[in-house]
Design a protein around this motif. Structure first.
Motif, PDB file in Angstrom:
ATOM      1  N   LYS A 141      47.182  -8.437  43.961  1.00 27.41           N
ATOM      2  CA  LYS A 141      47.289  -8.168  45.953  1.00 27.41           C
ATOM      3  C   LYS A 141      47.449  -9.194  46.805  1.00 27.41           C
ATOM      4  N   ARG A 144      51.600  -9.773  46.763  1.00 24.24           N
ATOM      5  CA  ARG A 144      52.257  -8.854  46.925  1.00 24.24           C
ATOM      6  C   ARG A 144      51.450  -8.822  48.741  1.00 24.24           C
ATOM      7  N   GLU A 145      50.938  -8.881  49.516  1.00 28.54           N
ATOM      8  CA  GLU A 145      50.588  -9.531  51.022  1.00 28.54           C
ATOM      9  C   GLU A 145      49.738 -10.469  51.020  1.00 28.54           C
ATOM     10  N   ALA A 148      51.962 -13.076  51.028  1.00 30.33           N
ATOM     11  CA  ALA A 148      53.375 -12.222  51.782  1.00 30.33           C
ATOM     12  C   ALA A 148      54.078 -13.207  52.729  1.00 30.33           C
ATOM     13  N   ILE A 152      57.603 -18.413  47.624  1.00 27.40           N
ATOM     14  CA  ILE A 152      56.298 -18.380  46.317  1.00 27.40           C
ATOM     15  C   ILE A 152      57.454 -19.775  45.915  1.00 27.40           C
ATOM     16  N   ILE A 213      56.926  -9.806  41.183  1.00 28.07           N
ATOM     17  CA  ILE A 213      56.131 -10.154  42.876  1.00 28.07           C
ATOM     18  C   ILE A 213      56.466 -11.103  43.635  1.00 28.07           C
ATOM     19  N   ALA A 214      56.207 -12.142  43.230  1.00 30.71           N
ATOM     20  CA  ALA A 214      55.694 -13.544  43.957  1.00 30.71           C
ATOM     21  C   ALA A 214      57.866 -14.205  44.040  1.00 30.71           C
ATOM     22  N   PHE A 215      58.933 -13.585  43.400  1.00 37.23           N
ATOM     23  CA  PHE A 215      59.602 -13.789  43.904  1.00 37.23           C
ATOM     24  C   PHE A 215      60.972 -13.519  44.462  1.00 37.23           C
ATOM     25  N   GLY A 216      60.478 -11.903  44.211  1.00 38.92           N
ATOM     26  CA  GLY A 216      61.602 -10.419  44.907  1.00 38.92           C
ATOM     27  C   GLY A 216      62.559 -10.303  43.604  1.00 38.92           C
ATOM     28  N   PRO A 325      55.302   0.027  48.584  1.00 44.07           N
ATOM     29  CA  PRO A 325      56.141  -0.791  47.038  1.00 44.07           C
ATOM     30  C   PRO A 325      55.542  -1.384  46.104  1.00 44.07           C
ATOM     31  N   ALA A 328      55.835  -5.239  45.880  1.00 44.98           N
ATOM     32  CA  ALA A 328      56.177  -5.815  47.001  1.00 44.98           C
ATOM     33  C   ALA A 328      57.142  -5.723  47.937  1.00 44.98           C
ATOM     34  N   MET A 329      58.575  -4.778  47.486  1.00 43.28           N
ATOM     35  CA  MET A 329      59.440  -4.699  48.099  1.00 43.28           C
ATOM     36  C   MET A 329      60.170  -3.542  47.840  1.00 43.28           C
ATOM     37  N   LEU A 334      64.609  -5.967  45.132  1.00 42.13           N
ATOM     38  CA  LEU A 334      64.836  -6.622  44.078  1.00 42.13           C
ATOM     39  C   LEU A 334      65.655  -7.179  43.656  1.00 42.13           C
TER      40      LEU A 334
ATOM     41  N   LEU B  29      62.947 -12.838  53.986  1.00 43.60           N
ATOM     42  CA  LEU B  29      62.598 -12.635  52.846  1.00 43.60           C
ATOM     43  C   LEU B  29      61.743 -11.728  53.440  1.00 43.60           C
ATOM     44  N   ARG B  32      62.595  -8.103  54.568  1.00 43.22           N
ATOM     45  CA  ARG B  32      62.505  -7.537  52.536  1.00 43.22           C
ATOM     46  C   ARG B  32      61.026  -7.063  52.142  1.00 43.22           C
ATOM     47  N   ARG B  33      60.664  -8.032  52.564  1.00 40.95           N
ATOM     48  CA  ARG B  33      58.709  -7.132  51.524  1.00 40.95           C
ATOM     49  C   ARG B  33      58.322  -6.767  52.801  1.00 40.95           C
ATOM     50  N   ALA B  34      58.530  -6.532  54.396  1.00 46.02           N
ATOM     51  CA  ALA B  34      57.844  -6.049  55.302  1.00 46.02           C
ATOM     52  C   ALA B  34      58.155  -4.551  55.612  1.00 46.02           C
ATOM     53  N   LYS B 141      41.134 -10.064  53.005  1.00 45.56           N
ATOM     54  CA  LYS B 141      41.977  -9.294  52.051  1.00 45.56           C
ATOM     55  C   LYS B 141      41.215  -8.682  50.675  1.00 45.56           C
ATOM     56  N   ALA B 313      50.861 -12.662  57.778  1.00 43.01           N
ATOM     57  CA  ALA B 313      50.495 -11.693  56.200  1.00 43.01           C
ATOM     58  C   ALA B 313      49.565 -10.207  57.241  1.00 43.01           C
ATOM     59  N   ILE B 316      52.641  -8.346  58.247  1.00 44.80           N
ATOM     60  CA  ILE B 316      53.281  -7.526  57.328  1.00 44.80           C
ATOM     61  C   ILE B 316      52.428  -6.666  57.202  1.00 44.80           C
ATOM     62  N   ASP B 317      51.294  -6.327  56.740  1.00 46.07           N
ATOM     63  CA  ASP B 317      50.184  -5.300  56.370  1.00 46.07           C
ATOM     64  C   ASP B 317      50.478  -4.621  57.626  1.00 46.07           C
ATOM     65  N   ARG B 320      54.065  -3.317  57.082  1.00 47.55           N
ATOM     66  CA  ARG B 320      53.976  -1.919  56.314  1.00 47.55           C
ATOM     67  C   ARG B 320      53.311  -0.771  56.770  1.00 47.55           C
ATOM     68  N   GLU B 322      50.517  -0.465  56.009  1.00 47.20           N
ATOM     69  CA  GLU B 322      49.217  -0.680  55.340  1.00 47.20           C
ATOM     70  C   GLU B 322      48.110  -1.259  56.249  1.00 47.20           C
TER      71      GLU B 322
END
Lengths: 432, 432
Positions: A141, A144-145, A148, A152, A213-216, A325, A328-329, A334, B29, B32-34, B141, B313, B316-317, B320, B322
């Motif tokens: 978490k 991922r969040e 985010a 990283i 998760i860190a790097f996608g 996801p 994280a994406m 990925l 980036l 992609r994550r969001a 969080k 962050a 992004i939540d 998403r 979330e």
């Protein structure tokens, strides 16, 4: 209060029992937090009659674990283990049925996480595995969040509690590896077959998940270079301490132009670094982000209580509808990243040789280093006490200046088969 | 890719500039994550023409900050500050309009969090404030979600970077408080008026927020007993070190039958505890859960980069989808808890007296302790060096056995006005 989140639980070992106890004890509080009760309705395990210290007669019993996905439940919790077999079958059938799937199974996620993430997205189901990495510590978490917003740069940490328990006990008591491992096994802190822990495989599973998760990037367990702590001697710990370092088994991953780099290896960690102060079975993960800087997450890496805490945290996220996801994406976002060439890396190294006590040995080692272009920062030669498993030898410890790892590898290659060495050299990286 | 999350940004100080730079640099980036881009569309601040090192001409400019809620945006980010005034007006109008509200404003959330949480729930809007506590560290969080399966027994930590910077500099260099504060102010690490930081008010705001989320209680800033580090002398740090402790300003809260206990106070922390190794402007929070055990979250507690990381962050939540109740459960489920009586607490104490160098002083102090029922574990008397601001005095340091805090308070009350004391005693709790 809306209707309960209905759970089927596969696997009633120590963690499964912990999940049941946790939901019994904290259920009312969890219902306030989750907005609805979380209720186990069915369970499955190998042996129905075994005494687990919790009453399971109130749950429906299912003999065939893989049949849990067909029940009238919202989420299946898998605590069976194993990267394939029934656990994987259960994951596939559960996600295909559009039901949530929560697991502590690091091996399965490291091997099959991408496929399962695709399956979850296809059916709109939740796939969550906080307990798979660092036990109770919410580091998935956190990456991922929590982190985010960041690119990283690097993620690393102490990912195996058994190894950290052994290393910190060796450190505190000046004992050698085999001796402490035997005690840890007698106490139940290490498995009868400790290979997965001791040789870094367990940490490699976790690192592959964190790196994704860190790097996608897609999880790439097969590209993790892993070695463990079997060859660390008490003398290494003492020499490291004298140099201002402690030895920790680190999983470390970074991601740059050269590709995705993932390594599990004992490292020297400066005493000024927080990881040097992590002792016992504790886990700790550092993530370095381009805006947040260095984040540290630390806590119990194993045990029924902490692991159950992470499993139920995932269930609360699902009950709240706060999930997306798994890596994280979306799985298709990925990147499939090539592994980086470790020879291209630069760093400082600690190399310990056990050598015969005779004329010319130092000159031979020094020449090999020179010929490979390794720049030596310090060299210590010390007689062995004789009771460290390499009796009668002399130890030579070299710390290098920062330089290419390829050069150190070449120097060790030059020394291979030398009659001067009485054992395999131990090469450890110094965390920079 | 779905449509962007549209942001209005109120406040263009260092953090506001950081948010703009972060979204510029990491935008691809983050999308992609969001699952969607996050786009600033409008900004507001006091001075439009000020050079902030980022191009703001591409955003709509709004003179009246409180008008941002009326724009066609999904989320308003408030970085204006102040517990009331325009920040609060903006929060109310944004949430009433059903739009998301993200803030770093600890004072406003500590004072008005309950009202704002209700407003968010009424309109279905997101209310998020990760940046309000511990800067870039995702500790809100971590408590709201990561540790959500646990009854939290206690939450405590280093919540003010300025104080930790000063204390660890005093520790490293043996200097006194006023001296280091002046340097910190000259370097910009401390405000010209450092009262909120130095006297514990800032940490108290953060603690009230953490306690609410940890315990499921209404935020109760008014019940936080706060004192700061003004009266900590170099000699206290040296005596603590000799006893095996470091001094840290801790915010600490727990929750039991006696009510909700919240305190910000300098504490002695054993060197074996991870918080003893947190130096500089770093923040660190420990949460102790009944299943997970001790969790530690650590990182940069302030600065534009880390704070922007936490703000984004939150965005992004929201992008998403979330998010849920801000304090981990609906506002109406938060208990209105009476404050606990500090006198009922038990613990070990460090009490330092500056006394006149004359006959009978020790006997007077010892008698006061005895008469109040305080059990003394150790007592050290040491002459002053003369350059520590209490020149010519002698220091008497007492460490007590575990006992009721009421007894220590009574002993100090007995000594009040004593001619033997040349200054106020300093009473610090020892973290147990």
């Amino acid at each position: 209060m809306t209707k309960p989140l209905r759970i089927a639980l596969a696997g009633l070992g120590t963690v499964g029992g912990g999940v049941i106890r946790l939901l019994d004890e904290n259920g009312a509080l969890i219902a306030r937090r989750a907005g609805r009760p979380i209720e186990i309705v069915a369970v499955s395990a190998r042996d129905r009659s075994k005494d687990r210290g919790v009453d399971i007669s109130r749950f429906a019993w299912v003999d065939d674990t893989t049949a849990l996905a067909g029940l009238d439940v919202d989420v299946v919790v898998e605590l069976v283990g194993g990267s394939d077999g029934p656990a994987l079958t259960l994951a596939r059938t559960t996600l295909a049925a559009g039901k949530g799937f929560v697991t502590a199974n690091k091996a399965m996620i490291a091997h099959h996480g991408l496929e399962l993430s695709r399956a979850a997205e296809a059916s709109g189901a939740a796939l969550k595995f906080e307990a798979a990495v660092a036990g109770g510590v919410p580091v998935i978490k956190g990456l991922r969040e929590g982190a985010a917003a960041n690119a990283i740069d690097r993620v690393y940490g102490i990912l195996n509690g058994t190894c950290n328990f052994i290393l910190s006990k060796m450190e505190a008591e000046g004992r050698d590896f085999a001796d402490v491992l035997a005690e840890a096994q007698a106490l139940g802190y290490a498995e009868a077959d400790p290979t997965f822990d001791i040789d870094g495989v367990d940490a490699a599973h976790k690192l592959a998940i964190l790196a994704s998760i860190a790097f996608g990037t897609q999880p790439a367990f097969g590209d993790v270079a892993a070695s463990g702590i079997r060859h660390v001697l008490a003398t290494d710990i003492a020499e490291a301490e004298a140099l201002g370092y402690r030895i920790r088994l680190l999983g470390l991953a970074d991601h740059g132009a050269g590709g995705l780099f993932q390594r599990v290896h004992p490292h020297l960690v400066a005493v000024s670094h927080p990881l040097a102060h992590v002792t016992g079975a504790t886990n700790a993960v550092v993530a370095e982000g381009n805006y947040v800087g260095r984040l540290l997450f630390q806590g119990a890496g194993a045990g029924d209580g902490p692991t159950a805490s992470a499993v139920v945290a995932d269930l609360i996220d699902i009950a709240r509808g706060e999930f997306g996801p798994a890596f994280a994406m979306p799985a298709d976002a990925l990147a499939a990243e090539a592994p980086a060439d470790p020879g291209e890396r630069r760093g400082r190294a600690y190399v310990r040789f056990a050598v015969a006590d005779k004329v010319g040995v130092l000159a031979e080692i020094a020449a090999a280093m020179r010929d490979a272009g390794v720049s030596i920062e310090s060299l210590i030669q010390r007689g062995s006490s004789g009771d460290d498993g390499v009796g009668g030898s002399v130890f030579v410890v070299i710390v290098t200046h920062e330089g290419p790892e390829r050069a150190v590898a070449q120097a060790l290659e030059r020394l291979r088969g030398s009659q001067s060495l009485t054992g395999q050299p131990l090469w450890m990286h110094i965390l920079g």
